[in-house]
Design a protein around this motif. Sequence first.
Motif, PDB file in Angstrom:
ATOM      1  N   LEU A 337      -1.118   7.978   4.892  1.00 23.74           N
ATOM      2  CA  LEU A 337       0.134   7.733   5.595  1.00 23.74           C
ATOM      3  C   LEU A 337       0.623   6.324   5.311  1.00 23.74           C
ATOM      4  O   LEU A 337      -0.167   5.368   5.291  1.00 23.74           O
ATOM      5  N   VAL A 360       1.912  11.945  14.675  1.00 29.22           N
ATOM      6  CA  VAL A 360       1.767  10.633  14.059  1.00 29.22           C
ATOM      7  C   VAL A 360       2.345   9.603  15.028  1.00 29.22           C
ATOM      8  O   VAL A 360       3.506   9.711  15.436  1.00 29.22           O
ATOM      9  N   VAL A 424      -3.142   9.123  13.616  1.00 30.15           N
ATOM     10  CA  VAL A 424      -2.942  10.575  13.674  1.00 30.15           C
ATOM     11  C   VAL A 424      -3.753  11.168  14.804  1.00 30.15           C
ATOM     12  O   VAL A 424      -4.912  10.804  15.024  1.00 30.15           O
TER      13      VAL A 424
END
Length: 619
Positions: A337, A360, A424
Motif C-alpha cells: 500500500l 484501509v 489494514v
Amino acid sequence: MKRITIFALIGLLFMVSCTNDDIMNSGNTGPGHGSIRFRLKKSAYIGDINSRTESVNTGDYDKVFFYIADSDGDIMTTVHAKYNALTSEIYAEGLHEGDYNLLVLAIKGDETADRAEINEISCMDDEWLAFPSDLHKPLEAEYFYSCTPFTVRLVPAEGGSTEVISIDSEVTQDRIVGRLDFNFVYNNRYVRNATVEKRVRLAESKFYTSITGGGAFTGESDGIMDDIVLREDIPYLFMPTIAGTVLKGDIFHTSVSYLDEKTVLDFNFDQQEVLPNHAHTVSTAVKHPDDISPVMYITADAYRAGNHARILDDDEPVSVYTNRSQRTFNTAKPLQLSITDDGRLHMRFYSPRVLYGVTVRARIAAVDDEYFDFAYFDSIPAFCDFYESSPLVEKGTMCRTESGRIINVPALDAAAIAGAELKVLSSDPYWAKLQEIKHGWTLYWGLFGGDPSREDGGPVGNWMGIRPVHCRESVAFFLNFTYMIDMDEHEAILHENAGKLYDDNKQPVKVEEVLAKMRRGQTLQVGLVYPGNGVIGLGSPSVYGAYERGWFEHYSNRYACSVMFHELGHVMGYGHSSSFTYGPWAEELMNNFYVDNIGKMPIDSPAYLKSASNPHKYN
C-alpha cells in the motif's frame, strides 16, 4: 405519412429471389406480375440521449402483421401478400388501380409477457393490438406501427395490356411505445458503489391500452402500477399516457455503507407525459449523507468498472515481470500500500487468493494525529494492481477518527497525503493467515538467459524462460513456506526428529540453527529450471529455481515437494552431503509435513491458480 404513387409499364417485370414467411394472406412464392415491394425500417427513438436504440437500418422483428386497406378503410381480402424476414420486405400482388394504405404492426420481443392480443381486423377503425388494463408493469417487448398511403396507377402500353411494376419503397416503422430512462447523478462516486436498490413507484399511471388499424390510441389502464426495481440494463417501456395526464412518482434509493449502515432516500419526479417513439429521461440528483465522506468504497463491480490492472498476468511483458524495480515483494507484506505523488491510493497484492472485507485506515499529519477510515474494499482480487484518486484531494470531507471524533477536512493537495501512514484491517481468515507470516522472504524473477517467447523456453544451460504462470506459483509456494516455518507443528516435528538433522560433515545441527536459517530475511531471484539436462532444481543463498512440475505440483506431490525443499536446503547453505538436500529434512520431514498440512497453509489448493491447465505453460 408520404404517399407513394406506383405506375405500370407493359412488358417490364422485376423478379426477386427470397425466402418468405407467411404472415397474413397466402400467395405466390415471390413477387411477380402486378407485385409491389415495401422494405421495413425502424425509426430511432426521439430524444434518445442514452444511445440505447439498436440499428435502424432493417426491421429485424420477431413478428410482423400487416394488411392493405382500400380508400374507404376496409381491409382488402383479394390481395396476396407475403413477408420476407431475411430482407424485411413485404410483397403484395393483385392490386387494381386505386388508393390504398399499407398497415404494418411489428413486434421485437415476447409479446406474451405483456399479455398482448393481436386481433384480426376488417377495417382501419378496428382494435388491432390490445393490452389488459390491469397489466400493472412496464412492457417487455417493443411494438412498431406504420400506416403508409400509396396509389396504384396503370399506364397503357403497347399491345393494349397493362402490368404493375415492382418498385422499392421504404416504410419507416415508429414505435407505439415510449421509453423512460432513469439516470442518477451522484456527488460522491462511492455512494453509487454503495447503492443496493433503486425503486420507482408511479403515483399516476394512466396509459392507453390499445391501438386501431388506423393508428388511433384507445383504451385506458386502471391507473395501478407495481413498484419497479430499476436495473441499468433494462429499458422501461410503456404505452403512451392518456392525453392530458401527467406521470408522477417517487424514486426510493437504498444504499448500504461499508459500515453496514442502511440509508433510504425518497426523490419525487414529475414527467409530463410518455409519447410514442420518444425516449424520456428522468434524472435524479442524489443528495446523500455520505457525500462528504472521504472513504473510497470499492465494491467488486466498481473494481471491474475501474479497469484496474493485474500483476504477473499471462500477457504481462517479460520486461516488466523480470524487472526487479517493478515486480518484487516480501512474503510478510504481500499487500503493498502507498499513496502516489499525485494523491492516488496504490494497492498491489501478491496473492493467488482474493481477500475480502478490507478496511484501509490512514494517518495524515494535515488531517489529524489519529487514524481514520480511508478506503474499504468488498474484495481485493488476486494479483491486483489498483490505482485511484482519493476524495481528500477533490473536495472538503468529514472524517471519523478511530476514537470516534468527527473532524472537518478541507480539500488537500496531493503532497499533503503523499506521506500518509496506512494500515489494514480485515476479518477474513485468509488475512489472519497472512498476518502470521512473521519472517518474510523477498522474491523477484529472472530469465537466466532463457527466452519465454520460444516454445521450448529458449534454454541456456540449466535454465529456461520463466513465464507469469510460474511466477504466480512461486508466490503461492513461498507464502506457504514462510507461513510454515512459524507453525508450532513444524517446530515440533523438527524437535521430534532432531537426530535426523546434520550438515555436510555429518555433524548434528541444532533445531534452533535450522529455524534461524529458515527465518532469516532471505532475498531470492527465482527462475525456471530446464529439465532436459537431467537437472530439475537449482539453489544458492541468492537464487532459487525448480522445474515446471515442481511449481505446479508442490501442493500434493511428495516427490515434487522434496525437490522444492532440496533447493531450499541449498539456499540455507547446505550441500548434497547434508540431510537438507539428499536426506531426511528434504525427503522425509519437510516434504511430507508440507503436503500433509497443505489445508492449513494460506494457499491451500491448486484451484486458485489452476496452473496445470493454463494454456501458457510449456508443453
